[in-house]
Design a protein around this motif. Structure first.
Motif, PDB file in Angstrom:
ATOM      1  N   UNK A  62      14.746 -12.378   6.547  1.00 16.80           N
ATOM      2  CA  UNK A  62      15.168 -10.999   6.808  1.00 16.80           C
ATOM      3  C   UNK A  62      14.176 -10.358   7.773  1.00 16.80           C
ATOM      4  N   UNK A  63      14.651  -9.425   8.568  1.00 18.09           N
ATOM      5  CA  UNK A  63      13.795  -8.810   9.586  1.00 18.09           C
ATOM      6  C   UNK A  63      13.537  -7.346   9.238  1.00 18.09           C
ATOM      7  N   UNK A  64      12.390  -6.879   9.697  1.00 18.50           N
ATOM      8  CA  UNK A  64      12.044  -5.468   9.618  1.00 18.50           C
ATOM      9  C   UNK A  64      12.084  -4.918  11.041  1.00 18.50           C
ATOM     10  N   UNK A  65      12.865  -3.874  11.274  1.00 14.09           N
ATOM     11  CA  UNK A  65      13.027  -3.333  12.621  1.00 14.09           C
ATOM     12  C   UNK A  65      11.896  -2.370  12.950  1.00 14.09           C
ATOM     13  N   UNK A  66      11.692  -2.164  14.238  1.00 10.22           N
ATOM     14  CA  UNK A  66      10.667  -1.220  14.690  1.00 10.22           C
ATOM     15  C   UNK A  66       9.274  -1.700  14.333  1.00 10.22           C
ATOM     16  N   UNK A  67       8.417  -0.754  13.974  1.00 11.11           N
ATOM     17  CA  UNK A  67       7.032  -1.068  13.614  1.00 11.11           C
ATOM     18  C   UNK A  67       6.825  -1.133  12.110  1.00 11.11           C
ATOM     19  N   UNK A  68       7.903  -1.317  11.347  1.00  7.42           N
ATOM     20  CA  UNK A  68       7.787  -1.279   9.894  1.00  7.42           C
ATOM     21  C   UNK A  68       6.892  -2.395   9.357  1.00  7.42           C
ATOM     22  N   UNK A  69       6.851  -3.524  10.017  1.00  6.34           N
ATOM     23  CA  UNK A  69       6.041  -4.637   9.519  1.00  6.34           C
ATOM     24  C   UNK A  69       4.563  -4.266   9.467  1.00  6.34           C
ATOM     25  N   UNK A  70       4.103  -3.466  10.410  1.00  4.68           N
ATOM     26  CA  UNK A  70       2.694  -3.091  10.453  1.00  4.68           C
ATOM     27  C   UNK A  70       2.412  -1.729   9.826  1.00  4.68           C
ATOM     28  N   UNK A  71       3.381  -0.811   9.859  1.00  2.66           N
ATOM     29  CA  UNK A  71       3.117   0.545   9.381  1.00  2.66           C
ATOM     30  C   UNK A  71       3.558   0.799   7.945  1.00  2.66           C
ATOM     31  N   UNK A  72       4.566   0.083   7.473  1.00  2.78           N
ATOM     32  CA  UNK A  72       5.059   0.310   6.115  1.00  2.78           C
ATOM     33  C   UNK A  72       4.122  -0.372   5.129  1.00  2.78           C
ATOM     34  N   UNK A  73       3.800   0.331   4.038  1.00  2.00           N
ATOM     35  CA  UNK A  73       2.825  -0.167   3.070  1.00  2.00           C
ATOM     36  C   UNK A  73       3.418  -0.076   1.658  1.00  2.00           C
ATOM     37  N   UNK A  74       3.172  -1.107   0.861  1.00  2.00           N
ATOM     38  CA  UNK A  74       3.565  -1.114  -0.551  1.00  2.00           C
ATOM     39  C   UNK A  74       2.329  -0.801  -1.373  1.00  2.00           C
ATOM     40  N   UNK A  75       2.397   0.303  -2.131  1.00  2.00           N
ATOM     41  CA  UNK A  75       1.297   0.718  -2.978  1.00  2.00           C
ATOM     42  C   UNK A  75       1.602   0.371  -4.432  1.00  2.00           C
ATOM     43  N   UNK A  76       0.579  -0.065  -5.137  1.00  2.00           N
ATOM     44  CA  UNK A  76       0.699  -0.285  -6.569  1.00  2.00           C
ATOM     45  C   UNK A  76      -0.652   0.047  -7.193  1.00  2.00           C
ATOM     46  N   UNK A  77      -0.644   0.352  -8.474  1.00  2.00           N
ATOM     47  CA  UNK A  77      -1.865   0.737  -9.170  1.00  2.00           C
ATOM     48  C   UNK A  77      -2.093  -0.187 -10.351  1.00  2.00           C
ATOM     49  N   UNK A  78      -3.340  -0.605 -10.518  1.00  2.00           N
ATOM     50  CA  UNK A  78      -3.668  -1.541 -11.587  1.00  2.00           C
ATOM     51  C   UNK A  78      -3.759  -0.855 -12.944  1.00  2.00           C
ATOM     52  N   UNK A  79      -3.944   0.456 -12.938  1.00  2.00           N
ATOM     53  CA  UNK A  79      -4.131   1.185 -14.182  1.00  2.00           C
ATOM     54  C   UNK A  79      -5.586   1.528 -14.433  1.00  2.00           C
ATOM     55  N   UNK A  80      -6.485   0.950 -13.669  1.00  2.00           N
ATOM     56  CA  UNK A  80      -7.904   1.254 -13.772  1.00  2.00           C
ATOM     57  C   UNK A  80      -8.275   2.322 -12.752  1.00  2.00           C
ATOM     58  N   UNK A  81      -9.404   2.984 -12.970  1.00  2.00           N
ATOM     59  CA  UNK A  81      -9.877   4.013 -12.052  1.00  2.00           C
ATOM     60  C   UNK A  81     -10.175   3.366 -10.702  1.00  2.00           C
ATOM     61  N   UNK A  82      -9.635   3.945  -9.634  1.00  2.00           N
ATOM     62  CA  UNK A  82      -9.838   3.395  -8.297  1.00  2.00           C
ATOM     63  C   UNK A  82      -9.051   2.126  -8.047  1.00  2.00           C
ATOM     64  N   UNK A  83      -8.024   1.879  -8.838  1.00  2.00           N
ATOM     65  CA  UNK A  83      -7.285   0.623  -8.752  1.00  2.00           C
ATOM     66  C   UNK A  83      -6.041   0.678  -7.886  1.00  2.00           C
ATOM     67  N   UNK A  84      -6.037   1.522  -6.862  1.00  2.00           N
ATOM     68  CA  UNK A  84      -4.879   1.592  -5.974  1.00  2.00           C
ATOM     69  C   UNK A  84      -4.934   0.435  -4.982  1.00  2.00           C
ATOM     70  N   UNK A  85      -3.887  -0.367  -4.956  1.00  2.00           N
ATOM     71  CA  UNK A  85      -3.808  -1.519  -4.064  1.00  2.00           C
ATOM     72  C   UNK A  85      -2.760  -1.244  -2.994  1.00  2.00           C
ATOM     73  N   UNK A  86      -3.058  -1.575  -1.768  1.00  2.00           N
ATOM     74  CA  UNK A  86      -2.132  -1.365  -0.652  1.00  2.00           C
ATOM     75  C   UNK A  86      -1.898  -2.694   0.056  1.00  2.00           C
ATOM     76  N   UNK A  87      -0.629  -3.004   0.335  1.00  2.00           N
ATOM     77  CA  UNK A  87      -0.259  -4.241   1.017  1.00  2.00           C
ATOM     78  C   UNK A  87       0.696  -3.905   2.147  1.00  2.00           C
ATOM     79  N   UNK A  88       0.383  -4.341   3.363  1.00  2.00           N
ATOM     80  CA  UNK A  88       1.293  -4.138   4.490  1.00  2.00           C
ATOM     81  C   UNK A  88       2.524  -5.026   4.308  1.00  2.00           C
ATOM     82  N   UNK A  89       3.626  -4.585   4.860  1.00  2.00           N
ATOM     83  CA  UNK A  89       4.860  -5.346   4.708  1.00  2.00           C
ATOM     84  C   UNK A  89       4.825  -6.653   5.507  1.00  2.00           C
ATOM     85  N   UNK A  90       4.010  -6.748   6.537  1.00  2.00           N
ATOM     86  CA  UNK A  90       3.886  -8.024   7.242  1.00  2.00           C
ATOM     87  C   UNK A  90       3.296  -9.079   6.303  1.00  2.00           C
ATOM     88  N   UNK A  91       2.305  -8.692   5.508  1.00  2.00           N
ATOM     89  CA  UNK A  91       1.711  -9.599   4.528  1.00  2.00           C
ATOM     90  C   UNK A  91       2.681  -9.880   3.391  1.00  2.00           C
TER      91      UNK A  91
END
Length: 142
Positions: A62-91
């Motif tokens: 599947x393809x991501x159009x435009x600059x979404x591969x580099x600019x769009x980010x998936x955020x998730x939290x581990x539940x611990x303090x300071x546990x915000x994780x960010x992953x680019x959609x290219x990764x």
């Protein structure tokens, strides 16, 4: 003339296969969400779970159009303090393309009991193979 309301026991569920190869991620997710909710059926009833089973194959293609591969980010939290994780959609698309498709489809389904039931009928595969041939799924063209 009265309005037809489908009952939960009358729902007939079909199986559909969507091939995501070469198609935009969001367009495939929209079609999958419509099939999961049952909005493509003339007997759609909002308070009844009348959707179908959906299998999405070739998510890695599947393809991501435009600059979404580099600019769009998936955020998730581990539940611990300071546990915000960010992953680019290219990764994310390189390592876990099934997760990217699931996130897109889940964002288009309501967060209700009917939506949670609909999410259980989604099957996502990175490659061309799936193990649901016994259900005789129909190919769904976008």
């Amino acid at each position: 003339m009265s309005t037809y309301m489908e009952k939960a026991g009358q729902v007939e569920r079909k199986w559909y296969v969507i091939d995501a190869a070469g198609k935009p991620l969001g367009r495939v997710a929209v079609e999958a969400a419509v099939l999961l909710r049952g909005k493509h059926k003339p007997t759609f009833t909002p308070h009844v779970d009348c959707g179908d089973h959906v299998i999405i194959i070739n998510c890695a293609k599947a393809v991501l159009t435009g600059n979404k591969a580099e600019k769009k980010v998936w955020y998730r939290h581990t539940g611990w303090i300071g546990g915000l994780k960010a992953t680019k959609y290219s990764t994310l698309m390189a390592q876990r393309p099934e997760k990217a498709m699931e996130l897109a489809v889940n964002g288009m389904i309501p967060n209700t009991t009917i939506g949670r039931e609909a999410r259980t009928r989604l099957r996502v595969y990175a490659g061309n193979e799936h193990n649901h041939a016994a259900q005789k799924p129909e190919a769904y063209e976008i």
